[in-house]
Scaffold this motif. Sequence first.
Motif, PDB file in Angstrom:
ATOM      1  N   ALA A  36     -25.495 -54.842 -59.372  1.00  0.00           N
ATOM      2  CA  ALA A  36     -25.522 -54.536 -60.802  1.00  0.00           C
ATOM      3  C   ALA A  36     -26.013 -53.122 -61.093  1.00  0.00           C
ATOM      4  N   ILE A  37     -26.831 -52.558 -60.189  1.00  0.00           N
ATOM      5  CA  ILE A  37     -27.459 -51.271 -60.500  1.00  0.00           C
ATOM      6  C   ILE A  37     -26.995 -50.116 -59.619  1.00  0.00           C
ATOM      7  N   ILE A  38     -26.208 -50.386 -58.571  1.00  0.00           N
ATOM      8  CA  ILE A  38     -25.892 -49.347 -57.595  1.00  0.00           C
ATOM      9  C   ILE A  38     -25.194 -48.147 -58.215  1.00  0.00           C
ATOM     10  N   GLU A  39     -24.239 -48.368 -59.131  1.00  0.00           N
ATOM     11  CA  GLU A  39     -23.505 -47.242 -59.716  1.00  0.00           C
ATOM     12  C   GLU A  39     -24.271 -46.577 -60.855  1.00  0.00           C
ATOM     13  N   ARG A  40     -25.316 -47.212 -61.340  1.00  0.00           N
ATOM     14  CA  ARG A  40     -26.174 -46.579 -62.349  1.00  0.00           C
ATOM     15  C   ARG A  40     -27.294 -45.780 -61.690  1.00  0.00           C
ATOM     16  N   VAL A  41     -27.928 -46.390 -60.701  1.00  0.00           N
ATOM     17  CA  VAL A  41     -29.088 -45.768 -60.059  1.00  0.00           C
ATOM     18  C   VAL A  41     -28.666 -44.782 -58.979  1.00  0.00           C
ATOM     19  N   GLY A  42     -27.646 -45.133 -58.212  1.00  0.00           N
ATOM     20  CA  GLY A  42     -27.223 -44.278 -57.113  1.00  0.00           C
ATOM     21  C   GLY A  42     -27.740 -44.765 -55.776  1.00  0.00           C
ATOM     22  N   ARG A  43     -27.265 -44.135 -54.704  1.00  0.00           N
ATOM     23  CA  ARG A  43     -27.631 -44.559 -53.349  1.00  0.00           C
ATOM     24  C   ARG A  43     -29.028 -44.078 -52.958  1.00  0.00           C
ATOM     25  N   ARG A  44     -29.300 -42.807 -53.181  1.00  0.00           N
ATOM     26  CA  ARG A  44     -30.570 -42.217 -52.733  1.00  0.00           C
ATOM     27  C   ARG A  44     -31.803 -42.903 -53.334  1.00  0.00           C
ATOM     28  N   PRO A  45     -31.882 -43.076 -54.660  1.00  0.00           N
ATOM     29  CA  PRO A  45     -33.092 -43.688 -55.221  1.00  0.00           C
ATOM     30  C   PRO A  45     -33.385 -45.080 -54.668  1.00  0.00           C
ATOM     31  N   LEU A  46     -32.339 -45.882 -54.490  1.00  0.00           N
ATOM     32  CA  LEU A  46     -32.558 -47.231 -53.966  1.00  0.00           C
ATOM     33  C   LEU A  46     -33.093 -47.186 -52.538  1.00  0.00           C
ATOM     34  N   MET A  47     -32.517 -46.329 -51.701  1.00  0.00           N
ATOM     35  CA  MET A  47     -32.985 -46.232 -50.318  1.00  0.00           C
ATOM     36  C   MET A  47     -34.417 -45.705 -50.255  1.00  0.00           C
ATOM     37  N   ILE A  48     -34.734 -44.736 -51.095  1.00  0.00           N
ATOM     38  CA  ILE A  48     -36.067 -44.120 -51.073  1.00  0.00           C
ATOM     39  C   ILE A  48     -37.138 -45.106 -51.509  1.00  0.00           C
ATOM     40  N   TRP A  49     -36.956 -45.717 -52.679  1.00  0.00           N
ATOM     41  CA  TRP A  49     -37.983 -46.604 -53.214  1.00  0.00           C
ATOM     42  C   TRP A  49     -38.155 -47.868 -52.379  1.00  0.00           C
ATOM     43  N   CYS A  50     -37.059 -48.393 -51.865  1.00  0.00           N
ATOM     44  CA  CYS A  50     -37.165 -49.620 -51.081  1.00  0.00           C
ATOM     45  C   CYS A  50     -37.780 -49.361 -49.708  1.00  0.00           C
ATOM     46  N   ALA A  51     -37.546 -48.190 -49.129  1.00  0.00           N
ATOM     47  CA  ALA A  51     -38.228 -47.848 -47.869  1.00  0.00           C
ATOM     48  C   ALA A  51     -39.736 -47.785 -48.084  1.00  0.00           C
ATOM     49  N   LEU A  52     -40.145 -47.220 -49.222  1.00  0.00           N
ATOM     50  CA  LEU A  52     -41.573 -47.154 -49.552  1.00  0.00           C
ATOM     51  C   LEU A  52     -42.171 -48.549 -49.683  1.00  0.00           C
ATOM     52  N   LEU A  53     -41.507 -49.427 -50.414  1.00  0.00           N
ATOM     53  CA  LEU A  53     -42.017 -50.781 -50.628  1.00  0.00           C
ATOM     54  C   LEU A  53     -42.007 -51.605 -49.345  1.00  0.00           C
ATOM     55  N   GLN A  54     -40.982 -51.426 -48.519  1.00  0.00           N
ATOM     56  CA  GLN A  54     -40.925 -52.134 -47.240  1.00  0.00           C
ATOM     57  C   GLN A  54     -42.100 -51.746 -46.347  1.00  0.00           C
ATOM     58  N   GLY A  55     -42.381 -50.443 -46.277  1.00  0.00           N
ATOM     59  CA  GLY A  55     -43.492 -49.987 -45.456  1.00  0.00           C
ATOM     60  C   GLY A  55     -44.813 -50.569 -45.918  1.00  0.00           C
ATOM     61  N   CYS A  56     -45.027 -50.586 -47.231  1.00  0.00           N
ATOM     62  CA  CYS A  56     -46.285 -51.126 -47.784  1.00  0.00           C
ATOM     63  C   CYS A  56     -46.411 -52.620 -47.505  1.00  0.00           C
ATOM     64  N   THR A  57     -45.290 -53.341 -47.586  1.00  0.00           N
ATOM     65  CA  THR A  57     -45.313 -54.787 -47.329  1.00  0.00           C
ATOM     66  C   THR A  57     -45.723 -55.085 -45.892  1.00  0.00           C
ATOM     67  N   PHE A  58     -45.196 -54.327 -44.944  1.00  0.00           N
ATOM     68  CA  PHE A  58     -45.566 -54.536 -43.546  1.00  0.00           C
ATOM     69  C   PHE A  58     -47.030 -54.177 -43.284  1.00  0.00           C
ATOM     70  N   ILE A  59     -47.534 -53.179 -43.975  1.00  0.00           N
ATOM     71  CA  ILE A  59     -48.955 -52.827 -43.807  1.00  0.00           C
ATOM     72  C   ILE A  59     -49.847 -53.977 -44.260  1.00  0.00           C
ATOM     73  N   VAL A  60     -49.479 -54.635 -45.358  1.00  0.00           N
ATOM     74  CA  VAL A  60     -50.239 -55.802 -45.832  1.00  0.00           C
ATOM     75  C   VAL A  60     -50.175 -56.927 -44.803  1.00  0.00           C
ATOM     76  N   LEU A  61     -48.999 -57.183 -44.234  1.00  0.00           N
ATOM     77  CA  LEU A  61     -48.867 -58.223 -43.216  1.00  0.00           C
ATOM     78  C   LEU A  61     -49.740 -57.926 -41.998  1.00  0.00           C
ATOM     79  N   ALA A  62     -49.791 -56.653 -41.610  1.00  0.00           N
ATOM     80  CA  ALA A  62     -50.639 -56.276 -40.471  1.00  0.00           C
ATOM     81  C   ALA A  62     -52.111 -56.530 -40.778  1.00  0.00           C
ATOM     82  N   GLY A  63     -52.516 -56.202 -42.009  1.00  0.00           N
ATOM     83  CA  GLY A  63     -53.918 -56.385 -42.391  1.00  0.00           C
ATOM     84  C   GLY A  63     -54.345 -57.839 -42.458  1.00  0.00           C
TER      85      GLY A  63
END
Length: 602
Positions: free
Chosen positions: A379-406
């Motif tokens: 629903a949002i890919i053609e509005r938001v674009g490719r780069r923003p989705l990849m950037i923000w989701c990489a950030l959130l994925q990294g933070c999620t794994f850090i919580v799992l490690a902790g």
Amino acid sequence: MARTTNTGPETAQGVDGGRHGSTDSTVYNEEGGITTPESQMPKVDMAHAASLRPSRLHGKPLLVMVNVLAGVAFVTFGYDQGVLSALLTLPSFIQTFPQTADGFNGQQAAVLQSFLVASYLIGCFFGALVNLWLGDKLGRKKTIVWAGIGLIVGTGLQAGAVNYAMMIVARIFTGIFNGLLTSTVPTYQSECAKPHRRGQLLLLSGSLITFGIMCAYWINLGFYFVNGPSSWRVPIALQCVFTFTMLFLFWIFRLPESPRWLASKGRHAECLAVLAALDGKTVDDPAVQKIWHGIVDAVNQSAGDFQLGELLTHGRSQHFRRTLLGMGSQCFQQITGINLITYYLTSVLAQMGITAELSRVLSGVNGTVYFLTSLFAIAIIERVGRRPLMIWCALLQGCTFIVLAGLYNSVEQGNKGAQGVSVLCLFLFNTWFSVGWLGMTWLYPAEVTPLRIRAPANALSTATNWLFNFFVVMVTGPMFNSIRWGTYAFFGALNLVIILPAIVLFFPETKKYSLEELDLIFALAHEQSANPVKISLSGDIPEAGSAEAEKILGGTGQRGDPELQSEEKTSSKKKGGGRFGKKDQEKEKGTVQHSEDVGRMA
């Protein structure tokens, strides 16, 4: 009504011939007023092109069916990814393959279990590499059909395996054909799609990977209550249902070959016929002719026999950079750590102290959430674009794994709160991944590579996906056995330290650009010694198929009737928005930006 100064050899060669001879004719389009220099356009017998019927379907039904076929292919892929997750801990599976027992708690068992799962990925890797040479020779359509036949045979061998060695061989065999399939389907789909729909369509196919995973999880839960070998043989064999469906669609509707592949082989009458069929128009329609002009520009730029060394070239085409971008996106998708969850979710949940039955229920729920959240990206890919989705989701994925490690040590000590938060984090990781990375890395390589190298470059990028997929699946068991919480920390660091900065610095935006306009972005970047990221974000490029575009790509820039060129320049000035009026063109739905691609999939 379109005409050509010479009918050429296409008339005699028919549907399977259709190759142009010399390129010394001028093509005229009376309705659009477009003329093309003799050196640029091949001669085509328009009457012959109009007589061709590339498919039993025409217009919107054809567009829909091409996407359905691509979707079924990705469901097949997803199902195989998810099906082994819950089978690894079944008593009947362990009885047949005792080498895999207790995989996360013994070093040797961890390696052997991981290799059983990852052997499939070895086959996928080699299958994708085979496509380097095979894909352009056979064409998109034949490659998909032969890959489907091989998948059916391989699935039967897996379901009938009687020992560890046979299962390994069967999974490698199946993987070879899945590698062929997954390196061809995104190319086929993207070469039939419009730029303003291409992202949504390929992301929908990516979402169907998760649909296949979800089906596998729930089917595994159902067969958990079945005794004997059927509890794992039947779930594996059911993959054939999806593959049979894919082949049936190709046969019953006689789906066409990719128009761009046809043009690259000089089969321009067939190319025009397919473009017209995809849009439900005639071959002499001005919009269909204009798309064909842009495709021929790309073909002319890449004329001659392909040599593998061309993947390393620079210049206007930027082949090396664009090949690396495709390979990089596929590599990044895997090192996010997604297959730690996809292939081992049941084992990971069991390690957290969750019962066998509940872990399978949670896997099914997780797979369902995974699929549903992936639809949000469409629903949002053609509005938001490719780069923003990849950037923000990489950030959130990294933070999620850090919580799992902790939380890892607290979970091992039986802390129910930590256990609940960890399960939630597994769900959240799948959510971030499904929005930003699931379908994106099947879409991006197909978009960013030019026609000249699209098949071999996508074969390399898909091979990269399978290589790093193998790496992740192979090391997950031994890593949990050895460094425990460090497994999550490792993948968290990969997301935050490697993936995130690389996307920001090197990956151009491809949103709403036609495949031919992306060629212009890299050519302009070379001409101006600029970063393609900057050019793509500015939107300052000419329209594909125009005289300005032809000049940037290395042509003479003399295309077209002088009056038409004058009209194009006047129209561009009126629209404003940069040197070529691109920004405002993107804002208007039904403007030239979309009309030039009406022959592609809606």
